[in-house]
Design an enzyme around this catalytic site. Structure first.
Site, mmCIF file in Angstrom:
data_model
loop_
_atom_site.group_PDB
_atom_site.id
_atom_site.type_symbol
_atom_site.label_atom_id
_atom_site.label_comp_id
_atom_site.label_asym_id
_atom_site.label_seq_id
_atom_site.Cartn_x
_atom_site.Cartn_y
_atom_site.Cartn_z
ATOM 1 N N SER A 119 57.734 24.521 -8.129
ATOM 2 C CA SER A 119 58.044 25.398 -7.000
ATOM 3 C C SER A 119 59.363 26.116 -7.230
ATOM 4 C CB SER A 119 58.162 24.528 -5.747
ATOM 5 O OG SER A 119 58.749 25.251 -4.703
ATOM 6 N N TYR A 143 62.354 17.994 -1.045
ATOM 7 C CA TYR A 143 61.091 18.445 -1.642
ATOM 8 C C TYR A 143 61.360 19.111 -3.001
ATOM 9 C CZ TYR A 143 57.289 21.760 -2.513
ATOM 10 O OH TYR A 143 56.305 22.508 -3.111
ATOM 11 N N LYS A 147 60.284 18.064 -7.068
ATOM 12 C CA LYS A 147 59.630 18.930 -8.061
ATOM 13 C C LYS A 147 60.455 18.994 -9.351
ATOM 14 C CE LYS A 147 56.009 20.171 -5.704
ATOM 15 N NZ LYS A 147 54.656 19.894 -6.137
HETATM 16 N N1 LIG Z 1 51.754 26.677 -0.848
HETATM 17 C C1 LIG Z 1 52.852 27.124 -1.469
HETATM 18 O O1 LIG Z 1 53.397 28.189 -1.144
HETATM 19 C C2 LIG Z 1 53.435 26.325 -2.619
HETATM 20 C C3 LIG Z 1 54.581 26.834 -3.268
HETATM 21 C C4 LIG Z 1 55.111 26.120 -4.346
HETATM 22 C C5 LIG Z 1 54.516 24.947 -4.762
HETATM 23 N N2 LIG Z 1 53.414 24.462 -4.112
HETATM 24 C C6 LIG Z 1 52.811 23.212 -4.586
HETATM 25 O O2 LIG Z 1 51.446 23.463 -4.882
HETATM 26 C C7 LIG Z 1 50.673 22.285 -4.675
HETATM 27 C C8 LIG Z 1 49.470 22.608 -3.811
HETATM 28 O O3 LIG Z 1 49.929 23.130 -2.580
HETATM 29 P P1 LIG Z 1 48.945 23.612 -1.431
HETATM 30 O O4 LIG Z 1 49.665 24.692 -0.704
HETATM 31 O O5 LIG Z 1 47.609 23.856 -1.973
HETATM 32 O O6 LIG Z 1 48.950 22.315 -0.494
HETATM 33 P P2 LIG Z 1 47.729 21.448 0.072
HETATM 34 O O7 LIG Z 1 48.342 20.448 0.996
HETATM 35 O O8 LIG Z 1 46.670 22.327 0.613
HETATM 36 O O9 LIG Z 1 47.184 20.725 -1.245
HETATM 37 C C9 LIG Z 1 47.585 19.451 -1.680
HETATM 38 C C10 LIG Z 1 46.318 18.684 -2.006
HETATM 39 O O10 LIG Z 1 46.683 17.415 -2.557
HETATM 40 C C11 LIG Z 1 45.969 16.380 -1.894
HETATM 41 N N3 LIG Z 1 46.801 15.174 -1.940
HETATM 42 C C12 LIG Z 1 48.048 15.006 -1.402
HETATM 43 N N4 LIG Z 1 48.484 13.750 -1.639
HETATM 44 C C13 LIG Z 1 47.500 13.118 -2.346
HETATM 45 C C14 LIG Z 1 47.351 11.813 -2.861
HETATM 46 N N5 LIG Z 1 48.295 10.868 -2.661
HETATM 47 N N6 LIG Z 1 46.223 11.496 -3.549
HETATM 48 C C15 LIG Z 1 45.241 12.426 -3.722
HETATM 49 N N7 LIG Z 1 45.317 13.688 -3.231
HETATM 50 C C16 LIG Z 1 46.437 14.020 -2.543
HETATM 51 C C17 LIG Z 1 45.731 16.908 -0.483
HETATM 52 O O11 LIG Z 1 44.638 16.294 0.188
HETATM 53 C C18 LIG Z 1 45.474 18.385 -0.764
HETATM 54 O O12 LIG Z 1 44.115 18.619 -1.065
HETATM 55 C C19 LIG Z 1 51.626 21.252 -4.075
HETATM 56 O O13 LIG Z 1 52.057 20.416 -5.115
HETATM 57 C C20 LIG Z 1 52.780 22.089 -3.561
HETATM 58 O O14 LIG Z 1 53.978 21.360 -3.571
HETATM 59 C C21 LIG Z 1 52.855 25.133 -3.041
#
Ligand SMILES: NC(=O)c1ccc[n+]([C@@H]2O[C@H](COP(=O)([O-])OP(=O)(O)OC[C@H]3O[C@@H](n4cnc5c(N)ncnc54)[C@H](O)[C@@H]3O)[C@@H](O)[C@H]2O)c1
Length: 327
Positions: A119, A143, A147
């Protein structure tokens, strides 16, 4: 290639799954559905309902029921910046312990590539703009710290175990599948565009704008939004890179253009035809005026450009999903 996509039922993960299936990769999704949705799963992908904190189940999955995987895509994490500052324990366990389990399961399963959702939160306050990969990393949030620590673990497993990684530092992910195949709404979204969409379709009353006295053209915060379909393409390109070159990379993924909060609200009003009430409230601690990415490294190494990340595509693809009647 055979891929294990951990967190593949989530918002970004489901787009990555779709892209990998479109490219003919084998996909197994591993997800505990804590924030992921069953409606984000595709019948062509195998689904394992499991938790990365359950090492036995995870290592069984990673060792492959049908002969192992070439790569893990690791998207599973908690991602609420504010919550991470009041409940760091939760983030230590899920993000850091969970990742250590994934790394160890990858070693056991002889998986040689990991694509990791990092991130822009690893950078902290910008010292210059646009932010390139050489920018100092000094996270403002717990957070962001998780990362950054995970990136360091990846570096060690590369050195000691020969696992090649791509750490993809997303800026603000937004939009929905440009071909309209993904419909799962995010639960309790904290990001601006889903919040605006919820206001547009009556799921919440107003949009809060955190500060209008920043040193930006209209006074509201400017961020770099990258379309989730572009992110999905970058994951496929990153896997190609690590597997073909036997080399790890850390890259920024952003559109390289800054969009202000007010510009987004106004574009959403125009595109949805809805009033979208918005209210100016105080600044949030730690929010910089402006954050934009330099994605030159992704252009050069991954031949990737954020082609779908213009403001109208971000809003239109989101509105297509939010305006559909549900249940
Ligand atoms: N959305 C953004 O703008 C953004 C920006 C930078 C980084 N990220 C990173 O991208 C990744 C995905 O983000 P997202 O927006 O799709 O979020 P999201 O919450 O929709 O996706 C996370 C997924 O991981 C699963 N999960 C969480 N903990 C788990 C566990 N212990 N065991 C199994 N599955 C588990 C959840 O059920 C979900 O399907 C994350 O790592 C987040 O930190 C997101």
């Amino acid at each position: 290639m055979k891929t294990l996509i951990v967190g593949g039922a989530g918002y970004i993960g489901s787009h990555v799954v779709r892209e990998f299936l479109d490219r003919g990769h084998g996909v197994t999704v591993f997800d505990n559905l804590s924030s992921g949705k069953r409606e984000n799963l595709f019948p062509e992908a195998e689904f394992i309902h499991g938790d990365i904190l359950d090492y036995t189940g995870l290592s069984r999955a990673a060792s492959g029921r049908r002969g192992g995987f070439d790569a893990v895509v690791h998207l599973a994490a908690f991602k609420a910046v504010g919550e991470s500052m009041v409940n760091p324990e939760k983030y230590s366990v899920n993000n850091i312990n969970g990742t250590i389990n994934i790394l160890n399961a990858a070693v056991e399963g002889n998986i040689k590539n990991i694509i990791f959702s990092s991130s822009a939160a690893v950078f902290g306050q910008p010292e210059y703009l646009p932010i390139d990969e050489a920018h100092p990393t000094n996270p403002e949030s717990y957070y962001g710290f998780t990362k950054l620590e995970i990136e360091r673990f990846l570096g060690w497993y590369d050195k000691l175990k020969g696992i090649r990684f791509a750490a993809l530092r997303y800026f603000n992910a937004a939009g929905y599948d440009v071909k309209g195949r993904i419909k799962g709404l995010e639960s309790n979204p904290a990001n601006l565009i889903p919040v605006i969409m919820e206001a547009a379709c009556g799921m919440r009353e107003t949009v809060q704008i955190f500060g209008n006295d920043y040193d930006t053209p209209d006074g509201t915060g400017v961020r770099d939004y990258v379309h989730v379909s572009d992110l999905a393409i970058a994951h496929a390109a990153a896997l190609e890179y690590t597997s073909k070159n036997d080399k790890s990379i850390t890259v920024n993924l952003g559109s390289e253009s800054g969009i202000s909060v007010l510009e987004i609200v106004e574009a959403a009003r125009r595109i949805t035809g809805k009033p979208i009430p918005a209210r100016i409230v105080g600044r949030r601690a730690g929010d910089p005026a402006k954050l934009t990415a330099a994605s030159k490294k992704a252009h050069e190494l991954l031949h990737w450009t954020a082609n779908n990340s213009d403001l109208d595509t971000l809003i239109k693809t989101s509105w297509d999903v939010y305006q559909k009647p549900r249940r």
